[in-house]
Design a protein around this motif. Sequence first.
Motif, PDB file in Angstrom:
ATOM      1  N   GLU A   1       0.827  -1.207   0.000  1.00 54.77           N
ATOM      2  CA  GLU A   1       0.000   0.000   0.000  1.00 54.77           C
ATOM      3  C   GLU A   1       0.867   1.266   0.000  1.00 54.77           C
ATOM      4  O   GLU A   1       0.575   2.222  -0.708  1.00 54.77           O
ATOM      5  N   ALA A   2       1.948   1.233   0.813  1.00 59.55           N
ATOM      6  CA  ALA A   2       2.810   2.417   0.868  1.00 59.55           C
ATOM      7  C   ALA A   2       3.358   2.732  -0.524  1.00 59.55           C
ATOM      8  O   ALA A   2       3.350   3.881  -0.973  1.00 59.55           O
ATOM      9  N   LEU A   3       3.789   1.686  -1.234  1.00 61.21           N
ATOM     10  CA  LEU A   3       4.362   1.890  -2.564  1.00 61.21           C
ATOM     11  C   LEU A   3       3.270   2.261  -3.571  1.00 61.21           C
ATOM     12  O   LEU A   3       3.477   3.098  -4.452  1.00 61.21           O
ATOM     13  N   THR A   4       2.102   1.650  -3.400  1.00 60.86           N
ATOM     14  CA  THR A   4       0.998   1.944  -4.324  1.00 60.86           C
ATOM     15  C   THR A   4       0.543   3.390  -4.171  1.00 60.86           C
ATOM     16  O   THR A   4       0.300   4.088  -5.158  1.00 60.86           O
ATOM     17  N   GLN A   5       0.438   3.857  -2.923  1.00 60.13           N
ATOM     18  CA  GLN A   5       0.000   5.235  -2.700  1.00 60.13           C
ATOM     19  C   GLN A   5       0.966   6.211  -3.371  1.00 60.13           C
ATOM     20  O   GLN A   5       0.569   7.174  -3.999  1.00 60.13           O
ATOM     21  N   TRP A   6       2.237   5.885  -3.258  1.00 60.54           N
ATOM     22  CA  TRP A   6       3.269   6.743  -3.841  1.00 60.54           C
ATOM     23  C   TRP A   6       3.139   6.753  -5.376  1.00 60.54           C
ATOM     24  O   TRP A   6       3.134   7.801  -6.010  1.00 60.54           O
ATOM     25  N   PHE A   7       2.997   5.572  -5.958  1.00 61.77           N
ATOM     26  CA  PHE A   7       2.879   5.482  -7.410  1.00 61.77           C
ATOM     27  C   PHE A   7       1.577   6.101  -7.919  1.00 61.77           C
ATOM     28  O   PHE A   7       1.529   6.640  -9.011  1.00 61.77           O
ATOM     29  N   SER A   8       0.511   6.002  -7.109  1.00 61.23           N
ATOM     30  CA  SER A   8      -0.775   6.562  -7.554  1.00 61.23           C
ATOM     31  C   SER A   8      -0.628   8.049  -7.806  1.00 61.23           C
ATOM     32  O   SER A   8      -1.269   8.602  -8.687  1.00 61.23           O
ATOM     33  N   GLY A   9       0.228   8.670  -7.014  1.00 61.25           N
ATOM     34  CA  GLY A   9       0.475  10.091  -7.198  1.00 61.25           C
ATOM     35  C   GLY A   9       1.084  10.369  -8.561  1.00 61.25           C
ATOM     36  O   GLY A   9       1.135  11.491  -9.013  1.00 61.25           O
TER      37      GLY A   9
END
Length: 453
Positions: A328-336
């Motif tokens: 999730e931490a990496l996904t949130q970052w990439f979603s940006g």
Amino acid sequence: MATKTGEGFSSSFGAIMAAAGSAVGLGNIWRFPYICGKYGGGAFLIVYIVFVLFIGMVLMMGEFVIGRRSGEDPMKAYPALKPKRPGWKYVGLAGLMTCFLILAIYLVISGWTLNYFWESLTGRLAGIADSDFGEHFKQFASSAGRPLLCVAIFLALTALVIVGGVDKGIERVSKLLMPILVVLLIALCVRSLTLEGASAGLSYLFKPDFSKLTGEGVLAALGQALFSLSVGMGVMIVYGSYLPKDDNILKTSLWITVCDFAIAILSGVAIFPAVFACGQDPTGGPGLVYQVLPVVFNSMGTIGRIFSITFFLLLSLAALTSAISLLEALTQWFSGKRLGRTGSALTVSLLVIFLAAAASFSFGDGIWSGFKIAGMSLFDLLDKLTGTILPPVCALMTIIFFGWVMNKEDIIDELSNHGMVKIGYFKLFYHILARVVAPLALLIVLVAGIIGG
Ligand code: PFF
């Protein structure tokens, strides 16, 4: 809903379950018992509790404050709170990189766990002779196809939850899995404690033996406290950005810390009495779960099979909620980066599976085990980086930001929910723990770790 994207946990209870899900994982059930036994049982526990409360929990509160105040991913959170110091974004980036590395190695071990769950379920483990479990594990973990398949299945499950969203995916799954995990663990404890000769296991776990508590043991206690509470890498900044605005950060952090600690202790209580009752070697180290415990289960007859299925299911579920937080931490970052939730979860999954595969192939006698970096296989290198080096470095930078760079007024405002909650603990928390004790302790551990090689 705190984030700029409008996503967030729907309740404090959901937030606690999700964050406790992140904290409770392989670190508690697989790692904690053997390190605790190795470094003096009760003696290690005393040091560990001090680190958990005065460093781990302080960091957790700090990360929650940074996350909720900024409503941003770790890389944007620091500059959002201190626009004049944009360089701090690299601390967020370092945390995210650490998450990526941890996720890769975590997936490999979770894959082993899934395989052992499957082999317990199908009765395969029950058919193996006691003396062959070491070889069985080595052969399985060093092979190429099966471990990778297990990693892929585990990652697919993790990604599926992430794609479901923060409240409908992560929060919902955590609310379901965490209570199941506690029930399974308590059932295992009851069974283990009622075995003949169980008390030797309890005294191994709890009786303080200060002669075993070496400097290395103290370092291990701090590393374990950070890893187990999932702090230092920015995951709690991410979950902090999803915290409800009226959530009491002190209470939430206390609950998570208590849950995490209790589950580590219960895991020791489930494992060691059974190990002793069956005359096995408690110092099995990392192999304890995959090489020693199956022998213990097999010696218990039919009930042992149920015990085995329950244990590996428990371990898989605990690993899943932790892997979810990392992804999730990496996904949130990439979603940006305009990829959207599904697109970024898939992109990160695709990237991380390559590293996980390489780590898996380099383990034991695997096909890439001959390939060494600084004299270590990729698996060992990742293990060392993520276990002892990167988390304290990232944690130190985070706590320096929190204690010395971030505006004190912002912290007070966030911890008190804009003056709605009393924060009589603030002086001790901020001036003593966050600004002095935690950074100094982290610094000492790092320096000692570097000097000690
Ligand atoms: N806390 C997890 C465990 O004890 O297994 C592992 C972990 C999850 C570490 C998330 C770091 C992290 F960011």
